[in-house]
Design a protein around this motif. Structure first.
Motif, PDB file in Angstrom:
ATOM      1  N   PHE A  48       0.807  -1.216   0.000  1.00  0.00           N
ATOM      2  CA  PHE A  48       0.000   0.000   0.000  1.00  0.00           C
ATOM      3  C   PHE A  48       0.838   1.263   0.000  1.00  0.00           C
ATOM      4  N   SER A  49       0.408   2.225  -0.802  1.00  0.00           N
ATOM      5  CA  SER A  49       0.934   3.581  -0.722  1.00  0.00           C
ATOM      6  C   SER A  49      -0.261   4.512  -0.561  1.00  0.00           C
ATOM      7  N   ILE A  50       0.016   5.711  -0.089  1.00  0.00           N
ATOM      8  CA  ILE A  50      -1.054   6.653   0.262  1.00  0.00           C
ATOM      9  C   ILE A  50      -0.838   7.974  -0.447  1.00  0.00           C
ATOM     10  N   VAL A  51      -1.946   8.561  -0.886  1.00  0.00           N
ATOM     11  CA  VAL A  51      -1.950   9.933  -1.378  1.00  0.00           C
ATOM     12  C   VAL A  51      -3.216  10.579  -0.817  1.00  0.00           C
ATOM     13  N   THR A  52      -3.145  11.866  -0.558  1.00  0.00           N
ATOM     14  CA  THR A  52      -4.324  12.579  -0.079  1.00  0.00           C
ATOM     15  C   THR A  52      -4.706  13.666  -1.070  1.00  0.00           C
ATOM     16  N   TYR A  53      -5.995  13.762  -1.307  1.00  0.00           N
ATOM     17  CA  TYR A  53      -6.513  14.820  -2.176  1.00  0.00           C
ATOM     18  C   TYR A  53      -7.391  15.801  -1.402  1.00  0.00           C
ATOM     19  N   GLY A  54      -7.607  15.533  -0.121  1.00  0.00           N
ATOM     20  CA  GLY A  54      -8.445  16.434   0.665  1.00  0.00           C
ATOM     21  C   GLY A  54      -9.792  16.625  -0.016  1.00  0.00           C
ATOM     22  N   GLU A  55     -10.149  17.861  -0.233  1.00  0.00           N
ATOM     23  CA  GLU A  55     -11.434  18.199  -0.855  1.00  0.00           C
ATOM     24  C   GLU A  55     -11.329  18.390  -2.370  1.00  0.00           C
ATOM     25  N   GLU A  56     -10.157  18.186  -2.948  1.00  0.00           N
ATOM     26  CA  GLU A  56      -9.889  18.543  -4.338  1.00  0.00           C
ATOM     27  C   GLU A  56     -10.580  17.674  -5.384  1.00  0.00           C
ATOM     28  N   ARG A  57     -10.953  16.450  -5.053  1.00  0.00           N
ATOM     29  CA  ARG A  57     -11.595  15.546  -6.017  1.00  0.00           C
ATOM     30  C   ARG A  57     -12.894  14.988  -5.437  1.00  0.00           C
ATOM     31  N   PRO A  58     -13.903  15.830  -5.326  1.00  0.00           N
ATOM     32  CA  PRO A  58     -15.150  15.364  -4.712  1.00  0.00           C
ATOM     33  C   PRO A  58     -15.867  14.317  -5.566  1.00  0.00           C
ATOM     34  N   PHE A  59     -16.511  13.394  -4.902  1.00  0.00           N
ATOM     35  CA  PHE A  59     -17.361  12.413  -5.577  1.00  0.00           C
ATOM     36  C   PHE A  59     -18.627  13.096  -6.073  1.00  0.00           C
ATOM     37  N   THR A  60     -19.130  14.037  -5.268  1.00  0.00           N
ATOM     38  CA  THR A  60     -20.324  14.799  -5.620  1.00  0.00           C
ATOM     39  C   THR A  60     -20.125  16.255  -5.207  1.00  0.00           C
ATOM     40  N   ARG A  61     -20.850  17.147  -5.838  1.00  0.00           N
ATOM     41  CA  ARG A  61     -20.785  18.579  -5.510  1.00  0.00           C
ATOM     42  C   ARG A  61     -21.917  18.995  -4.568  1.00  0.00           C
ATOM     43  N   GLU A  62     -22.697  18.030  -4.088  1.00  0.00           N
ATOM     44  CA  GLU A  62     -23.805  18.340  -3.176  1.00  0.00           C
ATOM     45  C   GLU A  62     -23.261  18.916  -1.874  1.00  0.00           C
ATOM     46  N   SER A  63     -23.800  20.061  -1.453  1.00  0.00           N
ATOM     47  CA  SER A  63     -23.373  20.690  -0.202  1.00  0.00           C
ATOM     48  C   SER A  63     -24.414  20.431   0.878  1.00  0.00           C
ATOM     49  N   ASN A  64     -24.568  19.169   1.225  1.00  0.00           N
ATOM     50  CA  ASN A  64     -25.468  18.773   2.304  1.00  0.00           C
ATOM     51  C   ASN A  64     -24.891  17.509   2.946  1.00  0.00           C
ATOM     52  N   GLU A  65     -25.506  17.024   4.015  1.00  0.00           N
ATOM     53  CA  GLU A  65     -24.952  15.886   4.748  1.00  0.00           C
ATOM     54  C   GLU A  65     -24.759  14.661   3.860  1.00  0.00           C
ATOM     55  N   GLU A  66     -25.695  14.412   2.967  1.00  0.00           N
ATOM     56  CA  GLU A  66     -25.563  13.251   2.070  1.00  0.00           C
ATOM     57  C   GLU A  66     -24.343  13.400   1.159  1.00  0.00           C
ATOM     58  N   GLY A  67     -24.164  14.571   0.584  1.00  0.00           N
ATOM     59  CA  GLY A  67     -23.016  14.819  -0.287  1.00  0.00           C
ATOM     60  C   GLY A  67     -21.704  14.772   0.476  1.00  0.00           C
ATOM     61  N   TRP A  68     -21.683  15.398   1.657  1.00  0.00           N
ATOM     62  CA  TRP A  68     -20.454  15.388   2.457  1.00  0.00           C
ATOM     63  C   TRP A  68     -20.053  13.962   2.821  1.00  0.00           C
ATOM     64  N   SER A  69     -21.037  13.128   3.177  1.00  0.00           N
ATOM     65  CA  SER A  69     -20.705  11.751   3.568  1.00  0.00           C
ATOM     66  C   SER A  69     -20.143  10.958   2.382  1.00  0.00           C
ATOM     67  N   LYS A  70     -20.594  11.254   1.166  1.00  0.00           N
ATOM     68  CA  LYS A  70     -20.047  10.583  -0.022  1.00  0.00           C
ATOM     69  C   LYS A  70     -18.617  11.040  -0.324  1.00  0.00           C
ATOM     70  N   ASN A  71     -18.300  12.266   0.035  1.00  0.00           N
ATOM     71  CA  ASN A  71     -16.971  12.807  -0.246  1.00  0.00           C
ATOM     72  C   ASN A  71     -15.931  12.399   0.794  1.00  0.00           C
ATOM     73  N   ARG A  72     -16.361  11.959   1.963  1.00  0.00           N
ATOM     74  CA  ARG A  72     -15.437  11.465   2.998  1.00  0.00           C
ATOM     75  C   ARG A  72     -15.191   9.989   2.720  1.00  0.00           C
ATOM     76  N   ARG A  73     -14.066   9.685   2.050  1.00  0.00           N
ATOM     77  CA  ARG A  73     -13.869   8.315   1.581  1.00  0.00           C
ATOM     78  C   ARG A  73     -12.398   8.023   1.304  1.00  0.00           C
ATOM     79  N   VAL A  74     -12.113   6.744   1.097  1.00  0.00           N
ATOM     80  CA  VAL A  74     -10.822   6.283   0.595  1.00  0.00           C
ATOM     81  C   VAL A  74     -11.109   5.440  -0.634  1.00  0.00           C
TER      82      VAL A  74
END
Length: 79
Positions: A48-74
């Motif tokens: 395993f190697s690791i890279v972090t993108y923080g908020e730079e590559r969101p899964f979705t652009r939704e600005s609500n709890e559902e969208g935020w939960s989709k963007n918090r991921r590996v």
């Protein structure tokens, strides 16, 4: 045929809340936690190697709890 795994890149992501620096750190911590979990299950740590993108590559652009939960991921990238 036998699958020979060379390496897996763990990409850490965060939602857009918080500073860029904080979210990059959070993405790294998230990916590291996944690596530790997999190693605890018996996976070889050196795969395993690791890279972090923080908020730079969101899964979705939704600005609500559902969208935020989709963007918090590996995400796993098999190389």
């Amino acid at each position: 045929a036998e699958l020979k795994l060379q390496s897996v890149l763990l990409e850490g992501h965060a939602d857009e809340r918080g500073s860029t620096t904080f979210n990059l750190s959070l993405g790294e911590e998230r990916a590291e936690a996944v690596r530790e979990y997999l190693v605890d299950l018996g996976a070889m740590q050196g795969v395993f190697s690791i890279v972090t993108y923080g908020e730079e590559r969101p899964f979705t652009r939704e600005s609500n709890e559902e969208g935020w939960s989709k963007n918090r991921r590996v995400e796993f990238v098999v190389q």
